[in-house]
Design a protein around this motif. Structure first.
Motif, mmCIF file in Angstrom:
data_model
loop_
_atom_site.group_PDB
_atom_site.id
_atom_site.type_symbol
_atom_site.label_atom_id
_atom_site.label_comp_id
_atom_site.label_asym_id
_atom_site.label_seq_id
_atom_site.Cartn_x
_atom_site.Cartn_y
_atom_site.Cartn_z
ATOM 1 N N LEU A 65 0.837 -1.140 -0.027
ATOM 2 C CA LEU A 65 0.017 -0.022 0.076
ATOM 3 C C LEU A 65 0.775 1.058 -0.109
ATOM 4 N N ASP A 66 1.868 1.232 0.719
ATOM 5 C CA ASP A 66 2.995 2.300 0.590
ATOM 6 C C ASP A 66 4.277 1.848 0.604
ATOM 7 N N PRO A 67 4.956 1.744 -0.438
ATOM 8 C CA PRO A 67 6.313 1.234 -0.659
ATOM 9 C C PRO A 67 7.496 2.022 0.141
ATOM 10 N N LEU A 68 7.021 3.308 0.538
ATOM 11 C CA LEU A 68 8.081 4.280 1.241
ATOM 12 C C LEU A 68 7.923 4.301 2.726
ATOM 13 N N LYS A 69 7.064 3.406 3.420
ATOM 14 C CA LYS A 69 6.840 3.324 4.813
ATOM 15 C C LYS A 69 7.940 2.389 5.388
ATOM 16 N N ALA A 70 9.046 3.231 5.766
ATOM 17 C CA ALA A 70 10.042 2.605 6.585
ATOM 18 C C ALA A 70 9.697 1.536 7.701
ATOM 19 N N LYS A 71 8.664 1.985 8.436
ATOM 20 C CA LYS A 71 8.273 1.119 9.519
ATOM 21 C C LYS A 71 7.882 -0.429 9.167
ATOM 22 N N ALA A 72 7.191 -0.343 8.097
ATOM 23 C CA ALA A 72 6.709 -1.687 7.481
ATOM 24 C C ALA A 72 7.876 -2.609 7.318
ATOM 25 N N TYR A 73 9.114 -1.935 6.646
ATOM 26 C CA TYR A 73 10.384 -2.734 6.236
ATOM 27 C C TYR A 73 11.002 -3.096 7.670
ATOM 28 N N LEU A 74 10.875 -2.202 8.820
ATOM 29 C CA LEU A 74 11.332 -2.459 10.048
ATOM 30 C C LEU A 74 10.655 -3.881 10.572
ATOM 31 N N ARG A 75 9.400 -3.648 10.590
ATOM 32 C CA ARG A 75 8.529 -4.916 11.209
ATOM 33 C C ARG A 75 9.021 -6.239 10.323
ATOM 34 N N LYS A 76 8.860 -6.076 8.886
ATOM 35 C CA LYS A 76 9.282 -7.228 8.206
ATOM 36 C C LYS A 76 10.752 -7.866 8.671
ATOM 37 N N GLY A 77 11.760 -7.044 8.508
ATOM 38 C CA GLY A 77 13.042 -7.508 8.916
ATOM 39 C C GLY A 77 13.142 -8.232 10.296
ATOM 40 N N THR A 78 12.305 -7.526 11.356
ATOM 41 C CA THR A 78 12.389 -8.109 12.690
ATOM 42 C C THR A 78 11.612 -9.532 12.642
ATOM 43 N N ALA A 79 10.432 -9.449 12.079
ATOM 44 C CA ALA A 79 9.660 -10.801 12.132
ATOM 45 C C ALA A 79 10.533 -11.940 11.209
ATOM 46 N N LYS A 95 16.304 -1.885 2.455
ATOM 47 C CA LYS A 95 15.391 -0.832 2.158
ATOM 48 C C LYS A 95 15.162 -0.070 2.891
ATOM 49 N N GLY A 96 14.572 -0.513 4.267
ATOM 50 C CA GLY A 96 13.973 0.613 5.364
ATOM 51 C C GLY A 96 15.149 1.510 5.557
ATOM 52 N N VAL A 97 16.190 1.152 5.791
ATOM 53 C CA VAL A 97 17.521 2.038 6.176
ATOM 54 C C VAL A 97 17.697 3.343 5.040
ATOM 55 N N SER A 98 17.333 2.900 3.664
ATOM 56 C CA SER A 98 17.458 4.027 2.721
ATOM 57 C C SER A 98 16.393 5.097 2.956
ATOM 58 N N LEU A 99 15.196 4.490 3.614
ATOM 59 C CA LEU A 99 14.238 5.518 3.709
ATOM 60 C C LEU A 99 14.516 6.322 5.117
ATOM 61 N N ALA A 100 15.129 5.747 6.025
ATOM 62 C CA ALA A 100 15.211 6.096 7.644
ATOM 63 C C ALA A 100 16.540 6.071 7.831
ATOM 64 N N ARG A 101 17.705 6.768 7.322
ATOM 65 C CA ARG A 101 18.936 6.930 7.657
ATOM 66 C C ARG A 101 19.310 7.023 8.984
ATOM 67 N N ASP A 102 18.754 7.827 9.818
ATOM 68 C CA ASP A 102 18.969 8.161 11.192
ATOM 69 C C ASP A 102 18.491 7.180 12.137
ATOM 70 N N ASP A 103 17.569 6.050 11.731
ATOM 71 C CA ASP A 103 17.040 5.163 12.517
ATOM 72 C C ASP A 103 18.218 4.073 12.885
ATOM 73 N N SER A 104 18.825 3.950 14.103
ATOM 74 C CA SER A 104 19.901 3.051 14.269
ATOM 75 C C SER A 104 19.306 1.603 14.569
ATOM 76 N N ARG A 105 18.172 1.400 14.548
ATOM 77 C CA ARG A 105 17.383 0.270 14.524
ATOM 78 C C ARG A 105 17.821 -0.786 13.260
ATOM 79 N N PHE A 106 17.851 -0.118 12.162
ATOM 80 C CA PHE A 106 17.970 -0.692 10.995
ATOM 81 C C PHE A 106 19.573 -1.286 11.001
ATOM 82 N N THR A 107 20.259 -0.270 11.395
ATOM 83 C CA THR A 107 21.673 -0.740 11.267
ATOM 84 C C THR A 107 22.217 -2.078 12.024
#
Length: 353
Positions: A65-79, A95-107
């Motif tokens: 529904l929204d390919p630019l929603k960083a939170k969705a990629y974080l949820r998918k990666g975690t699961a 993909k998520g970190v490219s949309l939210a570079r300041d979010d250290s959780r992705f790294t």
């Protein structure tokens, strides 16, 4: 109304009531099924309850529904990490970190994926070091999910792929969503006015998502999973108790894709099922019957080989004569009522009710 339900769901998450949160998000989605935020947040609640395959499905829907929603990629990666789907998780997180570079959780999660992938590669190389004997017979097995299924499904396999069939009749292709992960299959059948059907197994072995495909037919959904390794799957779904699978070797001079799946026999030596079927059909054809059985078989053969006019004539004459006349001439019986003809010494009578 949908937004109010979502706000109550967030409060439930803060209070660690994740079941209530999932219920509220589900009601909000029923009212507004195009809101990616609801799916992404329900994924979080599913993760908290260890419903990881459901979380991946929700995250995939949010991304759709929204390919630019960083939170969705974080949820998918975690699961996916929880499901030990490290390659799939890494792809989603990158993909998520490219949309939210300041979010250290992705790294941090990407680093964990890299570590797990390295460990997995070492373990696999060690487990496959001994030589193995070739296997040429692959047994199809029917798999039953733990929940009561709405549609029956089964699978069989070839050396290079697994074919899963879901017997769903008359389902429009637009109501079917199939997602492939590294070791996850997610199937959703969502028909308006009916409860949605979800089939989300963690697979026995890894697949190649880009080479996997599906087709929606009139009576079924056929899903072809491309194996990442040519190994024998002892079941469709992953189980920790499964032993290390054996590699399959195709017979020399035969391409893997041309191999035909063989089916098991109760005896040690496999039977030629095509030959057996041909023998049964021949026996049926040559079967000798007596009395009424022979007469019925003769009439059945005549009807089966008749054209449309002959069949109409047979049906009309038989019904109108109360089963005492059987004609194959439509010109003779088509324009008049067929009167019954009783055997000698008997007379025709109508039943009185």
């Amino acid at each position: 109304m949908a937004q109010e339900l979502a706000e109550k769901a967030k409060e439930a998450i803060f209070e660690d009531d994740f079941k209530l949160a999932i219920d509220l998000y589900s009601k909000a989605i029923d009212l507004d099924p195009t809101n990616p935020e609801f799916f992404a947040d329900r994924a979080q609640a599913n993760i908290k309850l260890n419903n990881f395959t459901e979380a991946v499905a929700d995250a995939n829907k949010a991304i759709e529904l929204d390919p630019l929603k960083a939170k969705a990629y974080l949820r998918k990666g975690t699961a996916c990490i929880k499901l030990e789907e490290y390659h799939t998780a890494k792809t989603a997180l990158e993909k998520g970190v490219s949309l939210a570079r300041d979010d250290s959780r992705f790294t941090k999660l990407i680093e964990e994926c890299n570590q797990r992938i390295a460990e997995e590669s070492n373990d696999l190389s060690k487990s496959l070091a001994p030589s193995v004997s070739p296997v040429s017979v692959i047994s199809p097995q029917m798999v039953i999910s733990s929940a009561k299924p709405k549609y029956r499904h089964e699978y069989y396999q070839k050396p290079e792929e697994v074919i899963v069939t879901i017997f769903a009749k008359g389902i429009p292709a637009k109501n079917v969503t199939v997602d492939f992960g590294e070791q996850i299959l997610s199937v959703t059948i969502d028909v308006p006015g009916e409860d949605a059907y979800h089939f989300q197994p963690r697979l026995f072995g890894k697949i190649v998502p880009d080479k996997s495909q599906y087709q929606v037919l009139s009576t079924k959904i056929e899903i072809r999973l491309a194996k990442a390794e040519v190994i024998n799957w002892t079941s469709l779904e992953y189980c920790k108790e499964n032993i290390v699978p054996r590699k399959l070797n195709a017979p020399s001079g035969t391409s893997v894709g041309s191999q035909r799946p063989l089916y098991p026999s109760s005896k040690t030596r496999a039977k030629d099922w095509d030959k057996l079927e041909a023998e049964v059909k021949k026996e049926e054809k040559d079967e000798r019957l007596d009395g009424d059985a022979a007469l019925n078989k003769m009439f059945r053969d005549i009807y089966q080989n008749a054209d449309e006019d002959m069949r109409r004539a047979m049906m009309k004459s038989f019904v109108e004569s109360s089963g005492t006349v059987l004609s194959t001439d439509w010109k003779e019986v088509g324009s008049k009522k067929v009167e019954g003809s009783a055997p000698e010494g008997m007379e025709m009578r109508k039943w009185e009710y």
